[in-house]
Design a protein around this motif. Structure first.
Motif, PDB file in Angstrom:
ATOM      1  N   GLN A 193       0.831  -1.201   0.000  1.00 46.14           N
ATOM      2  CA  GLN A 193       0.000   0.000   0.000  1.00 46.14           C
ATOM      3  C   GLN A 193       0.868   1.254   0.000  1.00 46.14           C
ATOM      4  O   GLN A 193       0.977   1.940   1.003  1.00 46.14           O
ATOM      5  N   GLN A 212      -9.935   7.226   8.037  1.00 50.22           N
ATOM      6  CA  GLN A 212      -9.793   5.777   8.041  1.00 50.22           C
ATOM      7  C   GLN A 212      -8.590   5.382   8.901  1.00 50.22           C
ATOM      8  O   GLN A 212      -7.491   5.897   8.708  1.00 50.22           O
ATOM      9  N   ARG A 266      -6.039   2.346  10.087  1.00 49.78           N
ATOM     10  CA  ARG A 266      -5.529   1.041   9.691  1.00 49.78           C
ATOM     11  C   ARG A 266      -4.487   0.574  10.702  1.00 49.78           C
ATOM     12  O   ARG A 266      -3.725   1.380  11.237  1.00 49.78           O
ATOM     13  N   ALA A 323      -7.647  -2.065   7.341  1.00 49.50           N
ATOM     14  CA  ALA A 323      -8.607  -1.024   7.712  1.00 49.50           C
ATOM     15  C   ALA A 323      -9.561  -1.536   8.779  1.00 49.50           C
ATOM     16  O   ALA A 323     -10.090  -2.647   8.690  1.00 49.50           O
ATOM     17  N   THR A 380      -1.911   9.819   5.448  1.00 51.32           N
ATOM     18  CA  THR A 380      -1.901   9.984   4.000  1.00 51.32           C
ATOM     19  C   THR A 380      -3.148  10.744   3.571  1.00 51.32           C
ATOM     20  O   THR A 380      -4.267  10.377   3.937  1.00 51.32           O
ATOM     21  N   LEU A 421      -5.546   9.726  -3.253  1.00 51.87           N
ATOM     22  CA  LEU A 421      -5.138   8.424  -2.738  1.00 51.87           C
ATOM     23  C   LEU A 421      -5.103   7.392  -3.856  1.00 51.87           C
ATOM     24  O   LEU A 421      -5.961   7.398  -4.738  1.00 51.87           O
ATOM     25  N   GLU A 425      -6.194   1.617  -3.773  1.00 47.28           N
ATOM     26  CA  GLU A 425      -6.425   0.653  -2.697  1.00 47.28           C
ATOM     27  C   GLU A 425      -7.133   1.258  -1.497  1.00 47.28           C
ATOM     28  O   GLU A 425      -7.587   0.542  -0.618  1.00 47.28           O
ATOM     29  N   TYR A 426      -7.241   2.603  -1.436  1.00 49.01           N
ATOM     30  CA  TYR A 426      -7.891   3.252  -0.306  1.00 49.01           C
ATOM     31  C   TYR A 426      -9.308   3.660  -0.685  1.00 49.01           C
ATOM     32  O   TYR A 426      -9.519   4.444  -1.615  1.00 49.01           O
ATOM     33  N   GLN A 464     -11.842   8.804   2.927  1.00 51.95           N
ATOM     34  CA  GLN A 464     -10.725   9.247   2.119  1.00 51.95           C
ATOM     35  C   GLN A 464     -10.163  10.622   2.465  1.00 51.95           C
ATOM     36  O   GLN A 464      -9.255  11.103   1.795  1.00 51.95           O
ATOM     37  N   VAL A 524      -5.947   8.837   5.753  1.00 56.90           N
ATOM     38  CA  VAL A 524      -5.735   7.440   6.122  1.00 56.90           C
ATOM     39  C   VAL A 524      -4.621   7.400   7.159  1.00 56.90           C
ATOM     40  O   VAL A 524      -3.475   7.765   6.872  1.00 56.90           O
ATOM     41  N   ASP A 580      -2.398   5.087   9.210  1.00 54.92           N
ATOM     42  CA  ASP A 580      -1.926   3.703   9.252  1.00 54.92           C
ATOM     43  C   ASP A 580      -0.925   3.565  10.389  1.00 54.92           C
ATOM     44  O   ASP A 580       0.122   4.210  10.399  1.00 54.92           O
TER      45      ASP A 580
END
Length: 750
Positions: free
Chosen positions: A78, A132, A134, A139, A162, A166, A169-170, A174, A177, A179
């Motif tokens: 990712q 989001q 992760r 996620a 992020t 995007l 994959e996201y 939105q 993200v 992570d």
């Protein structure tokens, strides 16, 4: 924030990444280097003692090499090609005042474009909660929590934010993200016990431990929080009235490396938080005190003082992720099964809520989610890397309430004998998305990342969309990088925040809505544009500039309508968000400095769902005028730095500081006989935080253990500042920022 490798000094790369190219190149190089044969761990006969020790060392090296290679392969699934990414390494997290004891949101406020709000909320690039989370690339489905965080900072080895255009994959959420790369038993081996606390009865003991045993490794962290600053103060006073909070969190995971190419992992967490809701003294009650039955005769009590109300709320979150990872020469993949349950229960002050609001409501919401996520990377050639995957979730949301209200007769007179209204509903729904994309190296300095994503939502609304994503990254010279991109987004309405109240049940009562229009909340559809540039001025100094524009149909927003701190979603028929972000950082030796400046404007027009929550005049005004979103803040800035004294010794002393500036969130504007919703903003504010950490490494008098002593001062100059004034669209009550707080802590390695 980004931090150099372990041998280097901490530095902050709050850059407009377009740097996906740089990161991807690093990942590719690392992947190729790890393709070399690892050291064998086969048993050997007839070894001497020295050979046995050497053999054990080789086994340890094999474990670490395998773990790093699989971690790199998972990250490469990712990448953030063409997006804007801010990285927070473990050293960067520890340099923040409070470090692991601070909330995740307080760390994220140091990233560009992140705005502070009440209840621990953050807004990223003008969006409301469209965030989001992760864990190790997987996620987490959304929960119902408003304040309180199920994910604690001390569980993070590092994390990234992020934003922008995007890659495919996201999906689903939105705006940003987040992570979190979790701590593990290989990179974070050993244990630590710590205590942290300070003013307002703040106590936070914690323990964490990580280790590895053959092919197994694991990590666990447990903490308990007790304080009187659970939710923002409703006044500017130093201490809030009725603000006790008790929380506990358990997070951990265990991993099994079957062979160098295959790993299984189980990550799980439990969070339970209980809050008192702060009182706002001096309020005038709107309704007469009710009549209650006692010995078959009516009894009327005195109206309670608003400073003595007793409202509280409980929030629970449980989750588990089971993952299977494969990494081979050309193909890498990870497949995960996810479960999450979250619930929220609000308990009113039955008498107080009734006389101040005309309704005393015991409310509960819960959502149970289960799903699967699978991501695959195929390294076709040096020029092409193809990625694809699928996400699918099934969700069950339940809402229940018991309300005490006053009956109202045909003449509009209130009957003081209250009545009870029961309301409950449940809904099962699904989200799904599939994607395919190609990272194409057109030349050594030019990368095109193109993809397409198909998303669908089958819940209160039914919507689907095919969304192209494309970004171009150009590195024309050493240290300079441009990126430009476009994306289509489909954002499902947050399942757990859609109001399902049966309005007819409250007809002819003191809780009757201003209108009975209640169109369903719709999925948001966006066209998103982003362009940016980053330049390395010197080896130690970087600057970045990024601009973005979003055009939205059925823009989703959320607000608090009523006493329970439960958000309700609604749509603006049209929306537009635009902004510019400037970032810079400087790092050399033990010194790190960084700064961010963001200018943003988020507007909406014509509310076309959940209209019953709004005043009729406000609806009419917004039907014909663009208005600011309630969380719109024109200027947001953050800055910070750290310096490590004696950094080459066993007793380094680190001094760090951070700053946050906001020009103010929105409030209503009174203009004679007319009120303009969100027409102006609350006063601007700036706060400073300070941290001082003394580390003692391998001290003989500590038995060779490490000790760390910490002193933190939050809001150093004790600035009184307002986040909300109680007015504005979907704003429930005034909220003020935390006054000066002096905190201290001690931790000891086990």
């Amino acid at each position: 924030m980004a931090v150099k490798g372990r041998g280097g000094a901490v530095y902050v790369l709050l850059a407009v990444v377009s740097g996906g190219l740089f990161q991807t190149a690093q990942a590719d190089d690392g992947t190729e280097s790890q393709k070399k044969p690892v050291i064998s761990t086969g048993e050997q006969n007839g070894t001497s003692g020295d050979e046995s020790v050497h053999h054990e060392s080789r086994k340890e090296e094999h474990i670490h090499v395998t773990a790093r290679r699989l971690d790199q392969a998972r990250a490469a699934l990712q990448p953030a090609i063409g997006a804007t990414q801010t990285n927070f390494s473990r050293k960067a997290i520890e340099a923040n005042p409070g470090a692991d004891n601070a909330s995740l949101n307080s760390i994220l406020l140091q990233a560009p474009g992140v705005t502070q709000d009440s209840y621990g909320q953050i807004h990223i690039r003008g969006d409301h909660n469209n965030v989001q989370f992760r864990l190790d690339g997987v996620a987490l489905p959304e929960g119902v929590n408003v304040f309180g965080q199920a994910l604690m900072t001390r569980f993070a080895h590092s994390m990234s934010l992020t934003t922008g255009v995007l890659p495919a994959e996201y999906g689903f959420r939105q705006a940003g993200v987040i992570d979190i790369q979790t701590k593990n038993g290989v990179s974070d081996e050993g244990g630590t016990v710590s205590g942290y606390g300070g003013v307002r009865d703040y106590v936070q003991p914690s323990i964490q431990y990580g280790g590895h045993w053959g092919k197994w490794d694991g990590f666990i962290t447990v903490d308990v929080i007790h304080n009187r600053v659970g939710i923002e103060n409703t006044t500017s006073s130093y201490n809030a009235i009725h603000d006790l909070s008790n929380q506990y969190h358990v997070l951990g995971h265990v991993r099994y490396t079957l062979r160098p190419e295959t790993r299984f992992s189980l990550t799980a967490g439990v969070s339970n938080a209980w809050y008192q809701l702060p009182n706002n003294p001096g309020q005038q009650h709107q309704f007469a005190t009710p009549l209650f039955k006692a010995d078959n005769r009516p009894v009327q009590e005195d109206a309670p003082d608003s400073a003595h109300l007793d409202e509280h709320q409980q929030q629970i979150t449980d989750f588990a992720i089971l993952s299977w990872q494969e990494d081979h020469e050309k193909i890498s993949a990870q497949t995960s099964a996810i479960l999450r349950y979250s619930s929220m229960r609000y308990s009113p002050d039955w008498l107080g809520d009734l006389v101040y609001n005309g309704i005393a409501q015991q409310a509960a919401r819960s959502v149970f989610s289960s799903g699967v996520q699978s991501d695959v990377t195929w390294r076709v050639s040096r020029a092409h890397t193809v990625r694809g995957g699928v996400q699918a979730y099934g969700e069950r949301a339940v809402s229940k309430s018991n309300s005490q209200v006053y009956p109202v007769d045909e003449e509009g007179n209130i009957t003081l004998q209250p009545m009870t209204v029961h309301d409950s509903s449940g809904k099962t729904g699904a989200l799904y998305g599939v994607y395919l994309q190609d990272e194409w190296h057109l030349t050594r300095s030019l990368v095109l990342n193109g993809g397409v994503r198909f998303d669908g939502v089958e819940e209160y609304v039914h919507a689907h969309q095919l969304s192209p994503r494309v970004s171009l990254v150009w590195t024309p010279w050493h240290g300079g990088r441009f990126h430009v991109g476009y994306a289509r987004y489909l954002t499902p309405p947050p399942f757990e925040t859609i109001g399902t109240t049966s309005l007819s049940r409250f007809a002819d009562t003191s809780a009757a809505p201003a209108n009975y229009q209640n169109d369903r909340v719709k999925a948001e559809r966006d066209s998103y544009y982003d362009i940016g540039f980053m330049q390395q001025i010197t080896r130690h100094w970087h600057v970045g500039l990024d601009a973005y524009w979003k055009q939205a149909k059925n823009l989703i927003d959320e607000g608090q309508f009523g006493a329970p701190v439960i958000l309700t979603a609604y749509n603006y028929r049209r929306g537009r968000v635009r902004g510019v972000e400037l970032t810079t950082d400087y790092s050399t030796g033990p010194l790190t400095l960084y700064g961010n400046l963001a200018v943003s404007r988020a507007m909406g027009k014509d509310i076309n769902s959940a209209q019953w929550n709004f005043d009729t005049d406000d609806l009419q005004y917004m039907r014909n005028h663009w208005v600011h979103l309630d969380h719109d803040q024109l200027i947001t800035a953050s800055a910070g730095g750290s310096y490590a004294f004696f950094h080459r010794t066993n007793h380094p002393l680190q001094l760090s500081g951070t700053m946050i500036y906001g020009s103010g969130l929105r409030k209503d504007k009174e203009t004679g006989s007319e009120t303009i919703p969100n027409g102006t903003h609350v006063p601007q504010y700036v706060t400073f935080n300070l941290g001082l950490v003394q580390t003692l490494k391998k001290m003989a008098w500590l038995g060779g253990h490490n000790m760390q002593l910490r002193l933190d001062v939050i809001n150093l100059f004790d600035r009184r500042y307002m986040l909300r004034d109680g007015s504005g669209i979907g704003v429930g009550a005034p909220q003020y920022g935390l006054r000066r707080s002096v905190m201290g802590g001690i931790s000891l390695s086990l």
